[in-house]
Design an enzyme around this catalytic site. Structure first.
Site, PDB file in Angstrom:
ATOM      1  N   ASP A 176      -5.050  -4.496  -6.436  1.00 34.92           N
ATOM      2  CA  ASP A 176      -5.538  -4.560  -5.287  1.00 34.92           C
ATOM      3  C   ASP A 176      -4.950  -5.556  -4.406  1.00 34.92           C
ATOM      4  O   ASP A 176      -5.344  -6.689  -4.633  1.00 34.92           O
ATOM      5  CB  ASP A 176      -7.182  -5.034  -5.358  1.00 34.92           C
ATOM      6  N   ASP A 235       1.595  -1.110   4.973  1.00 31.82           N
ATOM      7  CA  ASP A 235       1.188   0.119   5.608  1.00 31.82           C
ATOM      8  C   ASP A 235      -0.278   0.370   5.345  1.00 31.82           C
ATOM      9  O   ASP A 235      -0.710   1.071   4.252  1.00 31.82           O
ATOM     10  CB  ASP A 235       2.201   1.292   4.869  1.00 31.82           C
ATOM     11  N   CYS A 273      -1.429   4.065  10.902  1.00 32.49           N
ATOM     12  CA  CYS A 273      -1.215   5.250  11.707  1.00 32.49           C
ATOM     13  C   CYS A 273      -2.316   5.561  12.513  1.00 32.49           C
ATOM     14  O   CYS A 273      -3.160   6.740  12.802  1.00 32.49           O
ATOM     15  CB  CYS A 273      -0.849   6.525  10.783  1.00 32.49           C
ATOM     16  N   LYS A 333       7.135   5.588   2.455  1.00 28.96           N
ATOM     17  CA  LYS A 333       8.014   4.374   3.033  1.00 28.96           C
ATOM     18  C   LYS A 333       8.821   3.762   1.852  1.00 28.96           C
ATOM     19  O   LYS A 333       9.991   3.366   2.074  1.00 28.96           O
ATOM     20  CB  LYS A 333       7.150   3.642   3.805  1.00 28.96           C
ATOM     21  N   ASP A 378      -0.179  -0.039  -5.411  1.00 29.71           N
ATOM     22  CA  ASP A 378      -1.471   0.814  -4.795  1.00 29.71           C
ATOM     23  C   ASP A 378      -2.844   0.581  -5.643  1.00 29.71           C
ATOM     24  O   ASP A 378      -2.277   0.239  -6.706  1.00 29.71           O
ATOM     25  CB  ASP A 378      -1.143   2.118  -4.665  1.00 29.71           C
ATOM     26  N   CYS A 408       0.854  -1.005   0.000  1.00 29.98           N
ATOM     27  CA  CYS A 408      -0.176  -0.087   0.020  1.00 29.98           C
ATOM     28  C   CYS A 408       0.827   1.188  -0.115  1.00 29.98           C
ATOM     29  O   CYS A 408       1.194   1.756   1.168  1.00 29.98           O
ATOM     30  CB  CYS A 408      -0.937  -0.041   1.178  1.00 29.98           C
ATOM     31  N   ALA A 409       1.525   1.567  -1.175  1.00 30.87           N
ATOM     32  CA  ALA A 409       2.685   2.374  -1.196  1.00 30.87           C
ATOM     33  C   ALA A 409       2.621   3.799  -1.637  1.00 30.87           C
ATOM     34  O   ALA A 409       3.308   4.552  -1.078  1.00 30.87           O
ATOM     35  CB  ALA A 409       3.708   1.871  -2.164  1.00 30.87           C
ATOM     36  N   ALA A 410       1.392   4.307  -2.018  1.00 28.66           N
ATOM     37  CA  ALA A 410       1.446   5.565  -2.354  1.00 28.66           C
ATOM     38  C   ALA A 410       0.814   6.547  -1.232  1.00 28.66           C
ATOM     39  O   ALA A 410       0.277   6.070  -0.384  1.00 28.66           O
ATOM     40  CB  ALA A 410       0.283   5.921  -3.512  1.00 28.66           C
ATOM     41  N   PRO A 411       1.565   7.651  -1.165  1.00 23.90           N
ATOM     42  CA  PRO A 411       2.211   8.402  -2.255  1.00 23.90           C
ATOM     43  C   PRO A 411       3.901   8.168  -2.096  1.00 23.90           C
ATOM     44  O   PRO A 411       4.535   8.712  -2.895  1.00 23.90           O
ATOM     45  CB  PRO A 411       2.029   9.895  -1.816  1.00 23.90           C
TER      46      PRO A 411
HETATM   47  C1  LIG Z   1      -1.526   4.715   4.649  1.00 21.98           C
HETATM   48  S1  LIG Z   1      -1.687   5.146   3.077  1.00 21.98           S
HETATM   49  C2  LIG Z   1      -0.046   4.493   2.380  1.00 21.98           C
HETATM   50  C3  LIG Z   1       0.844   5.664   2.761  1.00 21.98           C
HETATM   51  C4  LIG Z   1       2.060   5.177   2.136  1.00 21.98           C
HETATM   52  N1  LIG Z   1       2.740   3.878   2.483  1.00 21.98           N
HETATM   53  C5  LIG Z   1       3.430   6.173   2.384  1.00 21.98           C
HETATM   54  O1  LIG Z   1       4.228   5.882   3.335  1.00 21.98           O
HETATM   55  O2  LIG Z   1       3.447   7.208   1.822  1.00 21.98           O
HETATM   56  C6  LIG Z   1      -2.719   3.706   2.218  1.00 21.98           C
HETATM   57  C7  LIG Z   1      -2.600   3.310   1.039  1.00 21.98           C
HETATM   58  O3  LIG Z   1      -3.335   2.186   0.795  1.00 21.98           O
HETATM   59  C8  LIG Z   1      -4.033   2.253  -0.509  1.00 21.98           C
HETATM   60  N2  LIG Z   1      -4.975   0.928  -0.524  1.00 21.98           N
HETATM   61  C9  LIG Z   1      -6.030   0.997   0.012  1.00 21.98           C
HETATM   62  N3  LIG Z   1      -6.436  -0.237  -0.149  1.00 21.98           N
HETATM   63  C10 LIG Z   1      -5.665  -0.882  -0.845  1.00 21.98           C
HETATM   64  C11 LIG Z   1      -5.706  -2.382  -1.476  1.00 21.98           C
HETATM   65  N4  LIG Z   1      -6.682  -2.908  -1.375  1.00 21.98           N
HETATM   66  N5  LIG Z   1      -4.510  -2.572  -2.334  1.00 21.98           N
HETATM   67  C12 LIG Z   1      -3.605  -1.888  -2.522  1.00 21.98           C
HETATM   68  N6  LIG Z   1      -3.585  -0.525  -1.812  1.00 21.98           N
HETATM   69  C13 LIG Z   1      -4.724  -0.149  -1.413  1.00 21.98           C
HETATM   70  C14 LIG Z   1      -4.508   3.656  -0.751  1.00 21.98           C
HETATM   71  O4  LIG Z   1      -4.673   3.880  -1.825  1.00 21.98           O
HETATM   72  C15 LIG Z   1      -3.207   4.427   0.060  1.00 21.98           C
HETATM   73  O5  LIG Z   1      -2.543   4.881  -0.785  1.00 21.98           O
END
Ligand SMILES: C[S@@+](CC[C@H](N)C(=O)[O-])C[C@H]1O[C@@H](n2cnc3c(N)ncnc32)[C@H](O)[C@@H]1O
Length: 426
Positions: free
Chosen positions: A298, A314, A367, A255, A272, A249-252
């Site tokens: 997903d 994350d 978080c 990490k 993401d 769950c990398a964006a933006p």
């Molecule tokens: C907490 S944020 C991640 C922050 C990121 N790791 C950083 O440090 O910048 C959670 C992320 O999970 C993504 N997300 C939510 N559900 C998801 C899924 N089923 N598969 C992949 N990504 C997902 C969201 O789009 C969001 O970007």
């Protein structure tokens, strides 16, 4: 001019308050991104949001009759006035005059007397003794209930900490510069700072626009909470050889990039589900000079083609650990939302476990400061996965939980984060 800024803040807040009454909620960040904002308009918008419960409790009794729905902007403007009177050092007559003047740019000059009358009454009255905890601590009742149950000795301090301003922490890009050289650059630009916990973490004495950070455009530095920086630390501490890592769950990308800066030889894939957030990640990768494979998928459902040595999850969460930065979460989240994110977190964890190689570590983090999204998720997972165990974690701030580690903003250097290191047996 200042009337304009107060009108801008009132419009921002009216958008936010409107969002609390309708589906398809827009977070404050999105509202602020949609118009030109001055530092004063931002300060007023964030300040009112942070203290919404106490400010509106003071204003409501001063209104002879309720405002019409279409005058939500006027109520927002009164909140802007009340915030200045109760929380800022602006002389009261200037605060009131400028707030009254903002009725004009809002297109409601007829409301000048009303706003003037309400704010003058507020100025004359002493700050009342709050009758309930929601007003006393400026949090929604449901969250106070949960935090006080889970942190019986710390909840009051935690709620006060949530209402403080967040520090600005940065991360030096060790693939482009050294700690010594970058600290020297900060000193030459007269930017006062303190070291964080990791060598690459720096905490600024005063927040500032990112574009003004020395070397920002050249990718020497990123903005990232000091506590969030422990995610990459915890995972890279466990690497013995160049490894493949999935940031699920990398964006933006905060990490992901930190992983690459700490372990430049690792093969990091950033996944993401949200393609526009992945675009932001790709742009930042260019600025920082990182090569990263991106996948729009997903992580709770799509087939994962490869198996990875390590995984960072994350997970999306309530954000209850970031209320200093995102005070709008207090207004927008509802108790049921936590259960919804908890189900997604459990699903993500179960699905991603299949993509982890034996002996690998999946670092689960959120978080959030709520157990339902943290230890409870891990407890159920461990009960149903005999090939998983939680490795001990120890960090220089926060406290151990049953299965992981919880950072709390009681230490003002960090937001609240939860980490659990789940190891797969051989
Ligand atoms: C907490 S944020 C991640 C922050 C990121 N790791 C950083 O440090 O910048 C959670 C992320 O999970 C993504 N997300 C939510 N559900 C998801 C899924 N089923 N598969 C992949 N990504 C997902 C969201 O789009 C969001 O970007």
């Amino acid at each position: 001019m200042s009337g304009e800024e107060r009108a801008r803040a009132a419009r921002n807040l009216a958008h936010l308050l409107d969002a609390t009454r309708s589906p398809g909620r827009r977070m404050l960040d999105q509202v602020l991104a949609s118009g030109k904002q001055s530092p004063l308009a931002r300060e007023l918008t964030y300040g009112v949001t942070r203290h919404f419960y106490s400010l509106s409790a003071e204003l409501q009794p001063l209104l002879e009759r309720p405002l019409r729905d279409r005058d939500l902007d006027l109520f927002a403007l009164m909140l802007v006035g009340a915030y200045q009177l109760r929380h800022l050092q602006i002389p009261p007559h200037a605060a009131i005059n400028e707030t009254v003047a903002a009725a004009h740019p809002l297109g409601k000059p007829w409301a000048r007397n009303l706003i003037n009358g309400v704010l003058r009454s507020l100025q004359r009255s002493p700050t009342p003794t709050p009758q309930d905890d929601s007003v006393r601590y400026d949090h929604p009742s449901w969250l106070i209930e949960r935090v006080s149950k889970e942190y019986p000795d710390q909840w009051r301090d935690l709620l006060s900490a949530n209402n403080a301003r967040a520090p600005m922490a940065i991360r030096i890009n060790l693939t482009r510069t050294s700690v010594q050289d970058y600290t020297h650059l900060l000193g030459s630009a007269n930017i006062a700072s303190q070291p964080g916990w990791l060598p690459e973490t720096v905490i600024l004495e005063q927040p500032m626009p990112v574009a003004k950070l020395p070397g920002y455009a050249e990718g020497l530095v990123s903005v990232q909470d000091a506590g969030a920086q422990f995610a990459a630390y915890l995972l890279t501490e466990r690497l013995s050889a160049p490894s493949s890592i999935l940031d699920a769950c990398a964006a933006p990308g905060g990490k992901t990039f930190h992983l690459l800066e700490r372990a430049p030889h690792a093969k990091v894939s950033a996944m993401d589900v949200n393609s526009s957030r992945l675009d932001t990640l790709r742009r930042s990768a260019v600025r920082l000079g990182h090569e990263v494979r991106t996948l729009c998928a997903d992580a709770s459902n799509d087939r994962l083609a490869a198996r990875y040595d390590h995984i960072l999850l994350d997970a999306p969460c309530s954000g209850s650990g970031t209320l200093r930065r995102h005070p709008d979460i207090k207004l927008l989240r509802e108790p049921a939302d936590v259960g919804v994110t908890a189900r997604v977190q459990a699903l993500l964890l179960r699905h991603l476990w299949h993509a982890l190689r034996p002996s690998g570590t999946l670092l689960y983090c959120t978080c959030s400061l709520l157990r339902e999204e943290n230890d409870s998720i891990v407890a159920v997972f461990l009960n149903t996965h005999t090939d998983a165990s939680a490795a001990p974690i120890e960090l220089p701030s926060g406290a151990a939980t049953r299965y992981g580690w919880q950072l709390l903003p009681l230490d003002p250097r960090t937001d609240a984060f939860y980490f659990a290191a789940l190891v797969k047996s051989k």
